[in-house]
Design a protein around this motif. Structure first.
Motif, PDB file in Angstrom:
ATOM      1  N   GLY A  29      40.186  50.851  34.320  1.00  0.00           N
ATOM      2  CA  GLY A  29      38.884  50.179  34.018  1.00  0.00           C
ATOM      3  C   GLY A  29      39.044  48.815  33.620  1.00  0.00           C
ATOM      4  N   VAL A  30      39.736  48.887  32.304  1.00  0.00           N
ATOM      5  CA  VAL A  30      39.943  47.604  31.562  1.00  0.00           C
ATOM      6  C   VAL A  30      40.588  46.791  32.134  1.00  0.00           C
ATOM      7  N   PHE A  31      41.359  46.966  33.346  1.00  0.00           N
ATOM      8  CA  PHE A  31      42.049  45.959  34.001  1.00  0.00           C
ATOM      9  C   PHE A  31      41.287  44.731  34.421  1.00  0.00           C
ATOM     10  N   LYS A  32      40.042  45.187  34.735  1.00  0.00           N
ATOM     11  CA  LYS A  32      39.085  44.011  35.503  1.00  0.00           C
ATOM     12  C   LYS A  32      39.155  43.070  34.381  1.00  0.00           C
ATOM     13  N   TYR A  33      38.783  43.384  33.002  1.00  0.00           N
ATOM     14  CA  TYR A  33      38.483  42.434  32.115  1.00  0.00           C
ATOM     15  C   TYR A  33      39.908  41.588  31.860  1.00  0.00           C
ATOM     16  N   LEU A  34      40.735  42.166  31.736  1.00  0.00           N
ATOM     17  CA  LEU A  34      42.190  41.442  31.615  1.00  0.00           C
ATOM     18  C   LEU A  34      42.464  40.473  32.679  1.00  0.00           C
ATOM     19  N   TYR A  56      49.645  39.575  33.462  1.00  0.00           N
ATOM     20  CA  TYR A  56      49.476  39.915  34.969  1.00  0.00           C
ATOM     21  C   TYR A  56      50.690  40.917  35.519  1.00  0.00           C
ATOM     22  N   ILE A  57      51.866  40.384  35.076  1.00  0.00           N
ATOM     23  CA  ILE A  57      52.851  41.124  35.637  1.00  0.00           C
ATOM     24  C   ILE A  57      52.911  42.393  34.948  1.00  0.00           C
ATOM     25  N   GLY A  58      52.476  42.592  33.485  1.00  0.00           N
ATOM     26  CA  GLY A  58      52.581  43.797  33.037  1.00  0.00           C
ATOM     27  C   GLY A  58      51.667  44.599  33.561  1.00  0.00           C
ATOM     28  N   MET A  59      50.426  44.261  33.684  1.00  0.00           N
ATOM     29  CA  MET A  59      49.405  45.318  34.660  1.00  0.00           C
ATOM     30  C   MET A  59      49.795  45.718  35.943  1.00  0.00           C
TER      31      MET A  59
END
Lengths: 188, 514
Positions: free
Chosen positions: B405-410, B279-282
């Motif tokens: 967009g990939v962030f929503k999955y992570l 989470y922090i990385g994102m």
């Protein structure tokens, strides 16, 4: 290596850091064989993971067939496989038959090198407190064996003290070895 | 033959999907009716409680909840009373974490390393409060709410220091050998030492009752609900299928809290720090990718803090939302952290208090600010800030997705894991309170655990409304009982701190340079 040091075996120390908060196995003794039987309760908790994992994997497969939501299928399927695999990993120790066979004369726990029964010197009961940050701490007990060559191997590890005591007495009688009680007061 | 098979499968699919659609419609209605009745129940029977806890006094044209002022005032008093301990002793707290006061050669069995202690503490602070809570605060309070969250985080460090020290000092070894601690124990025992046993008992019982309700509400239903809300946002899962999310989560929670399987707890403890790191990385990636907008985002945060532009109630509105969500996230003054910290292996209660004061800093000042920056940079949160648009976890998720967009999955993965681990933590807090009230015993404990699992399903199934108000109220109500006790007991903490510092200075407590 210093020879005198290599011979010191601290029997008061527990062998495993962790332990379950339930009765995991009971001892069953037949004429020439003593083996550990997993309890139904212990198996049930592993089965929960396998069932949930299987359900999620099936749901992912269903979603793949009836819809084009590949992302959801992968997400649900990934979780399902991970949870199911975890359940299978958990159940494996319970499926392993740990036995003391007088006919073959060996102790086999399907993990460590087999031990000849006449090499078993004594059994020990040890206690420990399992502490977690986000769960109630609890007492847990171990039944361990000591071999002629100074190896210590864990036999039982659970938190039902009475059952463990009873099994330890029966096993020591079956093997004809001394049972030592190393339980102590633990101050945290 | 192939054609016949194709027609057959086509027919089967058409039939099954229409039947499925019909069933889904009726299922949707059933869930909606259930949702409404649960919401109605909470409204009818607990509305008075929510009204009482969030009773407001008019400030200008806005109602200021007394409970928010209560928490803020307490944090301010503790900060002054302990001489700004959170700033003056932050270095010492970091040294304790680094192991400066621990003999590296005297490590006992089962003792965790300071690095492990730090990662556990940090991972425990990152949760849905940082993700969904900040989303809710900014949706209603505007960007300015972030400033007040930071203020609350900084002041809350002193409250956490005080309560966690007392949690360790007054912990009790129960007949079973289990160590139990937390406000229930320091309120009853600490006040009894001061000749106020009756008051202490009343406060302890009141706290335990609120803790059970808080565990079932904010620590359970809110988590399950937001986990499903995240799945709805990321994958378009219909909201009425929350029952499936709830059942899956409840089964997993059941196996952990009822089963007590050691490896499951270990896996959860190992995964959560990775999720926190993810989470922090994102958030760092989003901030770096939009580094040119960070200045403007901070300007919006500071400007909004004092003007409250677009916020109902102006800057007071922004302040209320900031303080409410910061408290929900870092739990300073609530008393829950004292339960978790009381199980630590230490001979010096003050060291645990000092370590714990770092948590609100990391949780609120660092991580909540990062979330707020991500939301403000994305620009999806626009006035009027009345919560009618994107809010909670969906606002945060949408803001992350603006960059990739990939962030929503992570994020979906992280949210589900955080919700799960928070439910496990709060089941522990709730169980401690439950056993304090009703005693230890397998049947008594099982009753709470089963009830807790049922509430997971309910939380994921129903829509928010009166239920979340109630959850919020119960967690804030914990602080009423806890803080009254802390006022009486804070001299004990001050004495412990002075003694520790004196012994460090005199060399009685040795230091070990790494």
């Amino acid at each position: 290596m210093n020879e005198s040091e290599s011979c010191i075996v601290d029997l008061t120390r527990t062998l495993l850091k962790d332990g379950p908060k339930f009765l995991s196995h009971t001892l069953v003794i037949t004429k020439s064989n003593a083996y550990l039987r997993p309890t139904v309760g212990a198996m049930m908790f592993c089965v929960v993971y396998i069932v949930v994992g299987g359900f999620l994997s099936s749901l992912a497969a269903y979603l793949l067939v009836v819809s084009t939501q590949y992302d959801l299928s992968i997400f649900v399927g990934g979780f399902g496989i991970a949870i199911g695999a975890f359940g299978i990993m958990l159940i494996q120790p319970f499926l392993r038959r740990v036995s003391f066979n007088k006919t073959s004369g060996v102790f086999d726990n399907r993990k460590d090198r087999n031990v000849k029964l006449h090499h078993i010197v004594s059994l020990q009961i040890n206690n420990k407190i399992i502490q977690r940050k986000n769960a109630l701490s609890y007492a847990c007990y171990e039944l361990n064996l000591l071999t002629l060559h100074g190896r210590r191997i864990n036999i039982l590890n659970h938190n039902n003290e009475d059952q463990l005591e009873n099994d330890a007495v029966l096993l020591s009688m079956f093997l004809g070895v001394e049972l030592k009680d190393y339980r102590r007061e633990i101050i945290l | 033959m192939g054609k016949i098979r194709e027609i057959f499968f086509g027919f089967l699919l058409a039939f099954s999907t229409s039947a499925f659609a019909e069933e889904a419609g009726s299922f949707k209605q059933t869930i909606a009716a259930f949702s409404e009745s649960v919401d109605g129940f909470f409204n009818d029977y607990t509305g008075w409680f929510v009204g009482l806890i969030f009773k407001s006094v008019p400030i200008g044209d806005v109602g200021f909840p007394i409970i928010v002022g209560w928490l803020l005032l307490a944090a301010l008093i503790f900060t002054l009373y302990f001489g700004f301990v959170q700033f003056k002793r932050a270095g010492m707290a970091i040294d304790i974490v680094k192991g400066k006061y621990t003999d590296p050669n005297s490590k006992e069995d089962g003792e965790v390393s300071h690095f492990q202690a730090l990662t556990t503490a940090l991972s425990g602070t990152v949760g849905l409060g940082n993700i969904a809570g900040v989303g809710a605060a900014l949706a209603i309070g505007g960007p300015g709410a972030t400033f007040w969250m930071i203020v609350c985080g900084l002041l809350g460090m002193a409250s956490k220091f005080c309560e966690c020290t007392l949690g360790v000092k007054y912990r009790t070894v129960l007949p079973s050998g289990v160590i139990s601690g937390g406000p229930m124990y320091y309120l009853s025992q600490g006040l009894a030492e001061k000749g106020l046993g009756g008051l202490g008992k009343v406060l302890a019982v009141g706290f335990a009752l609120m803790c059970i309700l808080g565990a079932l509400g904010g620590g359970n239903m809110f988590q399950a609900n937001q986990a499903h809300a995240m799945l709805t946002y990321a994958f378009d899962v219909p909201s009425e299928y929350g029952v499936i999310t709830g059942l899956v989560l409840a089964a997993l929670v059941f196996s952990v809290i009822v089963g007590g399987m050691p490896s499951i707890a270990s896996v959860t403890e190992k995964i959560v720090p990775w999720m926190a790191g993810l989470y922090i990385g994102m958030a760092v990636i989003v901030i770096i990718a939009n580094i040119d907008q960070v200045g403007a985002a901070f300007s919006a945060i500071f400007a909004g803090a004092f003007t409250g532009a677009g916020v109902a109630g102006g800057f007071i509105g922004a302040l209320i939302q900031g303080l409410k969500r910061a408290t929900f996230s870092n739990e300073a003054g609530v008393g829950s952290a004292a339960i978790a910290h009381s199980a630590v292996k230490t001979k010096e209660p003050i060291t645990e208090g000092l370590v714990s004061l770092l948590e609100p800093f990391v949780d609120t000042v660092v991580i909540c600010t990062m979330t707020a920056l991500v939301i403000t940079i994305a620009g999806l949160n626009v006035g009027p800030f009345d919560g009618s648009g994107l809010t909670g976890v969906t606002l945060t998720a949408a803001s992350f997705t603006e960059t990739a967009g990939v962030f929503k999955y992570l994020l979906a993965l992280a949210v589900v894991m955080f919700a799960f681990s928070t439910m496990i933590s709060w089941s522990y807090y709730g169980l401690k309170a439950w056993t304090y009230l009703f005693g230890e015993g397998k049947k008594i404990e099982l009753a709470f655990k089963m009830m807790f699992c049922v509430f997971v399903v309910i939380g994921a199934t129903i829509q928010f409304g009166a239920v979340i108000d109630f959850s919020d109220a119960a967690i804030f109500a914990m602080s009423i009982f806890n803080i009254i006790g802390l006022y009486f007991l804070m001299p004990i903490v001050k004495k412990e701190l002075a003694s520790f510092i004196a012994r460090v200075k005199s060399g009685e407590i040795k230091t070990y340079e790494k």
